[in-house]
Scaffold this motif. Structure first.
Motif, PDB file in Angstrom:
ATOM      1  N   LEU A   1       0.711  -1.066   0.126  1.00 25.85           N
ATOM      2  CA  LEU A   1       0.162  -0.116  -0.067  1.00 25.85           C
ATOM      3  C   LEU A   1       0.731   1.123   0.148  1.00 25.85           C
ATOM      4  O   LEU A   1       0.499   2.199  -0.604  1.00 25.85           O
ATOM      5  CB  LEU A   1      -1.059  -0.069   1.031  1.00 25.85           C
ATOM      6  N   PHE A   2       2.097   1.240   0.570  1.00 25.52           N
ATOM      7  CA  PHE A   2       3.010   2.367   0.578  1.00 25.52           C
ATOM      8  C   PHE A   2       3.363   2.674  -0.920  1.00 25.52           C
ATOM      9  O   PHE A   2       3.193   4.114  -1.091  1.00 25.52           O
ATOM     10  CB  PHE A   2       4.149   2.178   1.270  1.00 25.52           C
ATOM     11  N   PHE A   3       3.781   1.723  -1.413  1.00 21.44           N
ATOM     12  CA  PHE A   3       4.070   2.338  -2.901  1.00 21.44           C
ATOM     13  C   PHE A   3       3.068   2.505  -3.805  1.00 21.44           C
ATOM     14  O   PHE A   3       2.940   3.323  -4.703  1.00 21.44           O
ATOM     15  CB  PHE A   3       4.795   0.866  -3.573  1.00 21.44           C
ATOM     16  N   GLY A   4       1.699   1.837  -3.638  1.00 26.82           N
ATOM     17  CA  GLY A   4       0.558   2.240  -4.130  1.00 26.82           C
ATOM     18  C   GLY A   4       0.176   3.423  -3.839  1.00 26.82           C
ATOM     19  O   GLY A   4      -0.382   4.497  -4.801  1.00 26.82           O
ATOM     20  N   GLY A   5       0.336   4.009  -2.846  1.00 25.84           N
ATOM     21  CA  GLY A   5       0.121   5.464  -2.495  1.00 25.84           C
ATOM     22  C   GLY A   5       0.887   6.467  -3.113  1.00 25.84           C
ATOM     23  O   GLY A   5       0.441   7.480  -3.774  1.00 25.84           O
ATOM     24  N   MET A   6       2.362   6.068  -3.302  1.00 25.91           N
ATOM     25  CA  MET A   6       3.229   6.995  -4.162  1.00 25.91           C
ATOM     26  C   MET A   6       2.712   7.057  -5.537  1.00 25.91           C
ATOM     27  O   MET A   6       2.542   7.953  -6.155  1.00 25.91           O
ATOM     28  CB  MET A   6       4.508   6.262  -4.174  1.00 25.91           C
ATOM     29  N   TRP A   7       2.483   5.793  -6.105  1.00 25.69           N
ATOM     30  CA  TRP A   7       1.722   5.893  -7.493  1.00 25.69           C
ATOM     31  C   TRP A   7       0.413   6.549  -7.553  1.00 25.69           C
ATOM     32  O   TRP A   7       0.208   7.478  -8.414  1.00 25.69           O
ATOM     33  CB  TRP A   7       1.434   4.604  -7.929  1.00 25.69           C
TER      34      TRP A   7
ATOM     35  N   TRP B   1       1.797  10.909   1.281  1.00 24.78           N
ATOM     36  CA  TRP B   1       2.298  12.175   1.811  1.00 24.78           C
ATOM     37  C   TRP B   1       4.128  12.282   1.579  1.00 24.78           C
ATOM     38  O   TRP B   1       4.635  13.167   1.667  1.00 24.78           O
ATOM     39  CB  TRP B   1       1.965  12.582   3.247  1.00 24.78           C
ATOM     40  N   ALA B   2       4.501  10.900   1.578  1.00 24.62           N
ATOM     41  CA  ALA B   2       6.131  11.082   1.517  1.00 24.62           C
ATOM     42  C   ALA B   2       6.575  11.200   0.084  1.00 24.62           C
ATOM     43  O   ALA B   2       7.563  11.844  -0.188  1.00 24.62           O
ATOM     44  CB  ALA B   2       6.710   9.711   2.133  1.00 24.62           C
ATOM     45  N   GLY B   3       5.724  10.678  -0.898  1.00 30.53           N
ATOM     46  CA  GLY B   3       6.128  10.667  -2.163  1.00 30.53           C
ATOM     47  C   GLY B   3       5.515  11.780  -2.848  1.00 30.53           C
ATOM     48  O   GLY B   3       5.812  12.517  -4.068  1.00 30.53           O
ATOM     49  N   GLY B   4       4.353  12.366  -2.628  1.00 30.99           N
ATOM     50  CA  GLY B   4       3.471  13.268  -3.105  1.00 30.99           C
ATOM     51  C   GLY B   4       4.234  14.711  -3.316  1.00 30.99           C
ATOM     52  O   GLY B   4       4.525  15.230  -4.568  1.00 30.99           O
TER      53      GLY B   4
ATOM     54  N   ARG C   1       4.545  15.300 -17.340  1.00 31.95           N
ATOM     55  CA  ARG C   1       4.910  13.949 -17.693  1.00 31.95           C
ATOM     56  C   ARG C   1       5.830  13.374 -16.969  1.00 31.95           C
ATOM     57  O   ARG C   1       5.704  12.170 -16.659  1.00 31.95           O
ATOM     58  CB  ARG C   1       5.465  14.302 -19.233  1.00 31.95           C
ATOM     59  N   SER C   2       7.090  13.894 -16.720  1.00 33.08           N
ATOM     60  CA  SER C   2       8.172  13.369 -15.611  1.00 33.08           C
ATOM     61  C   SER C   2       7.408  12.864 -14.392  1.00 33.08           C
ATOM     62  O   SER C   2       7.765  12.034 -13.896  1.00 33.08           O
ATOM     63  CB  SER C   2       9.293  14.199 -15.634  1.00 33.08           C
ATOM     64  N   ALA C   3       6.598  13.550 -13.771  1.00 36.29           N
ATOM     65  CA  ALA C   3       5.880  13.313 -12.500  1.00 36.29           C
ATOM     66  C   ALA C   3       5.260  11.972 -12.646  1.00 36.29           C
ATOM     67  O   ALA C   3       5.170  11.174 -11.745  1.00 36.29           O
ATOM     68  CB  ALA C   3       5.194  14.505 -12.046  1.00 36.29           C
ATOM     69  N   LEU C   4       4.469  12.050 -13.800  1.00 39.41           N
ATOM     70  CA  LEU C   4       3.650  10.773 -13.743  1.00 39.41           C
ATOM     71  C   LEU C   4       4.469   9.677 -14.035  1.00 39.41           C
ATOM     72  O   LEU C   4       4.101   8.408 -13.486  1.00 39.41           O
ATOM     73  CB  LEU C   4       2.540  11.299 -14.989  1.00 39.41           C
ATOM     74  N   ALA C   5       5.418   9.518 -14.995  1.00 43.43           N
ATOM     75  CA  ALA C   5       6.477   8.546 -15.104  1.00 43.43           C
ATOM     76  C   ALA C   5       7.014   8.104 -13.959  1.00 43.43           C
ATOM     77  O   ALA C   5       7.188   6.956 -13.586  1.00 43.43           O
ATOM     78  CB  ALA C   5       7.542   8.929 -16.378  1.00 43.43           C
ATOM     79  N   ALA C   6       7.474   9.181 -13.052  1.00 44.12           N
ATOM     80  CA  ALA C   6       8.150   8.603 -11.458  1.00 44.12           C
ATOM     81  C   ALA C   6       7.182   7.904 -10.765  1.00 44.12           C
ATOM     82  O   ALA C   6       7.274   7.091 -10.134  1.00 44.12           O
ATOM     83  CB  ALA C   6       8.455  10.158 -11.056  1.00 44.12           C
ATOM     84  N   GLY C   7       5.771   8.487 -10.799  1.00 44.90           N
ATOM     85  CA  GLY C   7       4.834   7.657 -10.061  1.00 44.90           C
ATOM     86  C   GLY C   7       4.648   6.321 -10.297  1.00 44.90           C
ATOM     87  O   GLY C   7       4.614   5.496  -9.635  1.00 44.90           O
ATOM     88  N   ALA C   8       4.746   6.243 -11.939  1.00 48.02           N
ATOM     89  CA  ALA C   8       4.604   4.593 -12.303  1.00 48.02           C
ATOM     90  C   ALA C   8       5.798   3.763 -11.804  1.00 48.02           C
ATOM     91  O   ALA C   8       5.522   2.735 -11.421  1.00 48.02           O
ATOM     92  CB  ALA C   8       4.631   4.872 -14.022  1.00 48.02           C
TER      93      ALA C   8
ATOM     94  N   ALA D   1       7.614   4.517  -9.242  1.00 46.86           N
ATOM     95  CA  ALA D   1       7.309   4.204  -7.777  1.00 46.86           C
ATOM     96  C   ALA D   1       6.404   2.684  -7.433  1.00 46.86           C
ATOM     97  O   ALA D   1       6.624   2.296  -6.331  1.00 46.86           O
ATOM     98  CB  ALA D   1       6.662   5.466  -7.069  1.00 46.86           C
ATOM     99  N   LEU D   2       5.643   2.555  -8.275  1.00 47.14           N
ATOM    100  CA  LEU D   2       4.788   1.370  -7.991  1.00 47.14           C
ATOM    101  C   LEU D   2       5.443   0.035  -8.280  1.00 47.14           C
ATOM    102  O   LEU D   2       5.233  -1.039  -7.615  1.00 47.14           O
ATOM    103  CB  LEU D   2       3.582   1.305  -9.053  1.00 47.14           C
ATOM    104  N   ALA D   3       6.549  -0.037  -9.087  1.00 46.60           N
ATOM    105  CA  ALA D   3       7.097  -1.330  -9.415  1.00 46.60           C
ATOM    106  C   ALA D   3       7.614  -2.198  -8.154  1.00 46.60           C
ATOM    107  O   ALA D   3       7.391  -3.244  -8.361  1.00 46.60           O
ATOM    108  CB  ALA D   3       8.566  -1.020 -10.174  1.00 46.60           C
ATOM    109  N   PRO D   4       8.196  -1.771  -6.948  1.00 47.73           N
ATOM    110  CA  PRO D   4       8.367  -2.537  -5.766  1.00 47.73           C
ATOM    111  C   PRO D   4       7.486  -3.276  -5.289  1.00 47.73           C
ATOM    112  O   PRO D   4       7.311  -4.419  -4.736  1.00 47.73           O
ATOM    113  CB  PRO D   4       9.100  -1.466  -4.675  1.00 47.73           C
TER     114      PRO D   4
END
Length: 418
Positions: free
Chosen positions: A223-229, A364-367, A380-387, A389-392
């Motif tokens: 859920l942590f990594f899902g929250g960042m995404w 709140w940590a990744g936002g 675009r870069s922010a959205l890609a970084a969010g994606a 972040a979901l990988a782990p």
């Protein structure tokens, strides 16, 4: 006044709340960009303010639900969130909007663990997955109506649907006061409720259960990594379409109509896709839930990358719809997976609150970091970084599946002596 059966109350709650949120949030980001003039960082900080309040108060309010009642906690949530919506729509000021977002995060904590615990206690843990899926279908249909109402009001004034969403939440709270049952919860005595010791003991017991169940720890990390995404997509998708991709004219109508069409299309697709899967998901084992969530998260990751780098509006729409359908299916399944992993009802709301902290911490940590990326390098870069972040989370699903398989192994047979 006669209380409704639990299943009827649950469906009414899911429908009215989904209608209110769709009404209040469908055009809120457009209002933030057009009329308030918020930057990518400020858009994300609105979510961060909500999530920081959620993080701070989630466990304390979950403990309150386990000691004073889940019904009371859910009712309080509606009133607090209603105020947040109304203030957001009435005051076009960034500091006030951030404060209102924090208030809504505080209100959300009262119901986030409590409503799941209430449902499990009222219908039974073995029937909760089916209830989540049926509630999800009702919520999608209600959200569709809310989107239509938001567009109609938004064409008059972008503030109107936000304020109206708060009014509907307040009405839902009043309905729950009159109709919501609570038969499965056993409150502690008045003397115990008045002591900090009872609240602390409930917190300790909830934390102990989470630590004792590795799967619950893994869910919290996922859920942590899902929250960042989610913070990247939820806060920036409208701005991405408005600023980077461009929104075409729809028969000469305001672009507000386009956002209504996009949200409505996502809901309709979710209904069509989810219907054949409701029965399958409602009967899924813990392993089946984890496998399904793994594939859904993978779809969200790929969809977000496609959305971020889409060069034309049509491609961006297809990617956005894929993201929303996958997320819509994953939400109820995630809740069911958590609930079926809890074997102590007395701390159910507290445990759910603890696991939900993973999602909140990720947001709140990744936002803010994603918002800074958006300001410096573009949305675009922010959205890609969010994606990315979901990988782990995908790797953690593999660990969870191995853990579930190990727990399912039968005990070894005793060896004969001598």
């Amino acid at each position: 006044m006669t209380r409704w059966p639990a299943n009827r109350t649950w469906l009414a709650y899911r429908g009215l709340e989904a209608y209110a949120f769709a009404l209040g949030w469908t055009l809120a980001p457009v209002y933030f960009v057009r009329e308030v003039g918020m930057s990518p960082l400020e858009l994300v900080l609105a979510g961060t303010a909500l999530e920081v309040a959620y993080f701070v108060f989630e466990v304390p309010t979950g403990v309150v639900a386990d000691t004073m009642g889940r019904r009371l906690s859910v009712i309080v949530a509606q009133g607090v969130m209603a105020v947040g919506f109304v203030v957001t729509g009435l005051v076009a000021s960034v500091p006030v909007i951030l404060a209102a977002a924090a208030l809504m995060g505080f209100g959300w904590t009262f119901k986030s663990g409590a409503i799941d615990a209430w449902l499990a206690d009222e219908v039974g843990p073995d029937r909760v997955s089916g209830a989540y899926q049926r509630g999800g279908q009702v919520a999608r249909a209600a959200a569709l109506a809310g989107i239509g109402s938001a567009v109609g009001l938004g064409l008059l004034d972008l503030r109107l649907p936000i304020v109206a969403g708060g009014v509907v939440l307040l009405a839902l709270g009043l309905l729950l006061v009159l109709r919501m049952p609570e038969t499965g919860f056993r409150p502690v005595s008045r003397e115990d409720v008045s002591t900090v010791r009872t609240l602390a003991r409930t917190t300790r017991e909830g934390g102990r259960l989470v630590r004792a169940r590795p799967v619950l720890l893994l869910i919290t990390a996922i859920l942590f990594f899902g929250g960042m995404w989610s913070e990247s997509v939820d806060r920036l998708w409208e701005a991405h379409l408005l600023v980077d991709v461009g929104v075409p004219e729809l028969a000469g109508l305001d672009s507000v109509v386009w956002f209504g069409v996009l949200n409505a299309g996502a809901v309709v697709l979710a209904i069509v896709v989810a219907q054949p899967l409701v029965r399958r998901f409602s009967r899924a084992s813990a392993r089946g839930m984890a496998v399904s969530l793994l594939w859904l998260d993978l779809a969200m990751l790929v969809g977000t990358l496609a959305f971020a780098f889409a060069g034309v509006f049509a491609a961006a729409v297809v990617a956005y719809w894929a993201i929303r359908v996958a997320a819509s299916l994953a939400g109820p399944l995630q809740s069911a997976w958590v609930n079926t992993s809890i074997d102590d009802s007395s701390v159910r709301a507290t445990v759910i609150s603890i696991t939900n902290l993973g999602d909140s911490a990720g947001e709140w940590a990744g936002g803010p970091a994603l918002g800074l990326v958006g300001n410096a390098f573009g949305i675009r870069s922010a959205l890609a970084a969010g994606a990315v972040a979901l990988a782990p989370a995908l790797l953690l699903y593999g660990v969870a599946l191995r853990r579930i398989a190990g727990e399912a192994l039968p005990e070894p047979l005793p060896q004969p002596e001598g």
